[in-house]
Design a protein around this motif. Structure first.
Motif, PDB file in Angstrom:
ATOM      1  N   ARG A   1       9.147   5.304   5.010  1.00 34.19           N
ATOM      2  CA  ARG A   1       8.900   6.685   4.596  1.00 34.19           C
ATOM      3  C   ARG A   1       9.858   7.011   3.476  1.00 34.19           C
ATOM      4  NH1 ARG A   1       4.736   9.613   5.740  1.00 34.19           N
ATOM      5  NH2 ARG A   1       4.910   8.994   7.922  1.00 34.19           N
TER       6      ARG A   1
ATOM      7  N   TYR B   1       0.847  -1.187   0.000  1.00 33.35           N
ATOM      8  CA  TYR B   1       0.000   0.000   0.000  1.00 33.35           C
ATOM      9  C   TYR B   1       0.890   1.246   0.000  1.00 33.35           C
ATOM     10  CZ  TYR B   1      -4.044  -2.762   1.638  1.00 33.35           C
ATOM     11  OH  TYR B   1      -5.072  -3.661   1.769  1.00 33.35           O
TER      12      TYR B   1
ATOM     13  N   ASP C   1       5.629  -1.752   9.757  1.00 36.79           N
ATOM     14  CA  ASP C   1       5.744  -0.381  10.247  1.00 36.79           C
ATOM     15  C   ASP C   1       6.079   0.629   9.164  1.00 36.79           C
ATOM     16  OD1 ASP C   1       6.905  -1.068  13.627  1.00 36.79           O
ATOM     17  OD2 ASP C   1       4.913  -0.623  12.840  1.00 36.79           O
TER      18      ASP C   1
ATOM     19  N   LEU D   1       3.490   0.789   2.896  1.00 35.58           N
ATOM     20  CA  LEU D   1       3.158  -0.216   3.899  1.00 35.58           C
ATOM     21  C   LEU D   1       3.005  -1.579   3.250  1.00 35.58           C
ATOM     22  CD1 LEU D   1       0.499   1.892   5.755  1.00 35.58           C
ATOM     23  CD2 LEU D   1       2.567   1.013   6.816  1.00 35.58           C
TER      24      LEU D   1
ATOM     25  N   GLN E   1       0.463   5.242   1.395  1.00 40.76           N
ATOM     26  CA  GLN E   1      -0.354   6.163   2.168  1.00 40.76           C
ATOM     27  C   GLN E   1       0.190   7.557   1.958  1.00 40.76           C
ATOM     28  OE1 GLN E   1      -0.253   5.670   6.447  1.00 40.76           O
ATOM     29  NE2 GLN E   1      -2.352   6.401   6.648  1.00 40.76           N
TER      30      GLN E   1
ATOM     31  N   PHE F   1       4.401   7.095   2.151  1.00 39.13           N
ATOM     32  CA  PHE F   1       4.623   6.106   3.209  1.00 39.13           C
ATOM     33  C   PHE F   1       4.141   4.773   2.657  1.00 39.13           C
ATOM     34  CE2 PHE F   1       5.757   4.830   7.244  1.00 39.13           C
ATOM     35  CZ  PHE F   1       4.734   4.353   8.044  1.00 39.13           C
TER      36      PHE F   1
ATOM     37  N   GLY G   1      -0.500  10.917   5.327  1.00 32.72           N
ATOM     38  CA  GLY G   1      -1.010  10.344   6.559  1.00 32.72           C
ATOM     39  C   GLY G   1      -2.468   9.991   6.557  1.00 32.72           C
ATOM     40  N   ARG G   2      -3.025   9.764   5.401  1.00 34.29           N
ATOM     41  CA  ARG G   2      -4.458   9.474   5.334  1.00 34.29           C
ATOM     42  C   ARG G   2      -4.749   8.196   4.595  1.00 34.29           C
ATOM     43  NH1 ARG G   2      -8.503  11.790   8.486  1.00 34.29           N
ATOM     44  NH2 ARG G   2      -7.577  13.625   9.420  1.00 34.29           N
ATOM     45  N   GLY G   3      -5.527   8.293   3.539  1.00 38.81           N
ATOM     46  CA  GLY G   3      -6.058   7.094   2.897  1.00 38.81           C
ATOM     47  C   GLY G   3      -4.997   6.171   2.339  1.00 38.81           C
ATOM     48  N   LEU G   4      -5.331   4.896   2.344  1.00 36.40           N
ATOM     49  CA  LEU G   4      -4.432   3.876   1.818  1.00 36.40           C
ATOM     50  C   LEU G   4      -4.821   3.526   0.383  1.00 36.40           C
ATOM     51  CD1 LEU G   4      -4.310   3.445   4.993  1.00 36.40           C
ATOM     52  CD2 LEU G   4      -3.482   1.181   4.422  1.00 36.40           C
TER      53      LEU G   4
ATOM     54  N   PHE H   1      -0.082  -5.316   9.302  1.00 36.27           N
ATOM     55  CA  PHE H   1       0.792  -4.381   8.620  1.00 36.27           C
ATOM     56  C   PHE H   1       2.172  -4.307   9.259  1.00 36.27           C
ATOM     57  CE2 PHE H   1      -1.937  -2.035   5.656  1.00 36.27           C
ATOM     58  CZ  PHE H   1      -3.169  -2.535   6.005  1.00 36.27           C
TER      59      PHE H   1
ATOM     60  N   LEU I   1      -4.103   0.677  -2.402  1.00 31.74           N
ATOM     61  CA  LEU I   1      -3.513  -0.626  -2.682  1.00 31.74           C
ATOM     62  C   LEU I   1      -2.757  -0.566  -4.001  1.00 31.74           C
ATOM     63  CD1 LEU I   1      -3.230  -3.647  -1.926  1.00 31.74           C
ATOM     64  CD2 LEU I   1      -5.318  -4.046  -3.253  1.00 31.74           C
TER      65      LEU I   1
END
Lengths: 116, 115
Positions: free
Chosen positions: A112, A36, A109, A90, A38, A88, A41-44, A107, A46
């Protein structure tokens, strides 16, 4: 117990450079694996998922690719990074097989990634 | 197609007060529903899930969620908020009838618990 590892935790890369992010899972076999992104800092979003070695599904067209050379290893790559690849990233895993649909994803960590 | 909405970007609550983080979903069939929490610079942590059975689901850290089929909602609740509950919360859904192997995540709700 199962664990998921992602590295590196942070990465600063110049535009046009290659990328390789790695994710490994321990304590389970034949997991479903996911990448994923991001943003802010919001929506993921895929990017890719895999149900087995060498099986990759891409969700969105992009500058990135994924590979699964081993059962519990998932790699996110790019040949030439763009500014828009910052974010970010994931990695996640879930149980495979017929029970996948009711299994939560777990998930790592994250990494970044900053593109300069 | 499956979708999920978190109508509040930000929720503020005083420590010790009850908290609710809202989630509504849309699926073709019956849903599998999940809640996750994310702390800064960390991955998402699974809190709880609804698959079938009791509409009230209990999860980690004292959180619970209530499945309401008629309102297509799955709100996250906690009777007494802690400052340490401050984080970003995500609701996610998977459609049982869908062939997708992926979850659809909401846009997230930032919860701030004020001391």
């Amino acid at each position: 117990s199962q664990t998921i590892h992602q590295w590196p935790a942070t990465l600063v890369q110049p535009v046009g450079s290659p990328l390789s992010l790695e994710c490994t899972v321990e304590g389970t076999s034949n997991p479903n694996l996911y990448w994923y992104r991001q943003a802010a800092g919001r929506g993921l979003q895929l990017l890719f998922y895999s149900v087995g070695i060498g099986q990759i599904s891409s969700e969105v067209p992009q500058n990135l690719s994924a590979s699964r050379p081993q059962d519990r290893q998932f790699i996110l790559s790019s040949k030439k990074l763009l500014l828009s690849d910052s974010g970010f990233y994931l990695c996640a895993w879930s149980g495979g097989g017929q029970s996948y649909s009711n299994q939560p994803q777990h998930f790592g960590d994250g990494t970044r990634l900053s593109i300069l | 197609a499956q979708s999920v909405a978190q109508p509040e970007d930000q929720v503020n609550v005083a420590e010790g007060n009850p908290l609710t983080v809202k989630c509504t979903y849309s699926v073709s069939g019956n849903p599998y529903l999940f809640w996750y929490v994310q702390y800064p610079n960390r991955g998402l942590q699974f809190l709880l899930k609804y698959i079938t059975g009791d509409n009230l689901v209990k999860g980690s850290y004292g959180f619970e969620a209530e499945f309401n089929k008629s309102q297509t909602s799955f709100h996250l609740k906690k009777p007494s908020a802690l400052v340490s509950d401050s984080a970003l919360y995500f609701c996610a859904v998977r459609d049982l009838l869908g062939s997708a192997r992926q979850l659809t995540f909401g846009s997230g709700t930032q919860l701030t618990v004020l001391p």
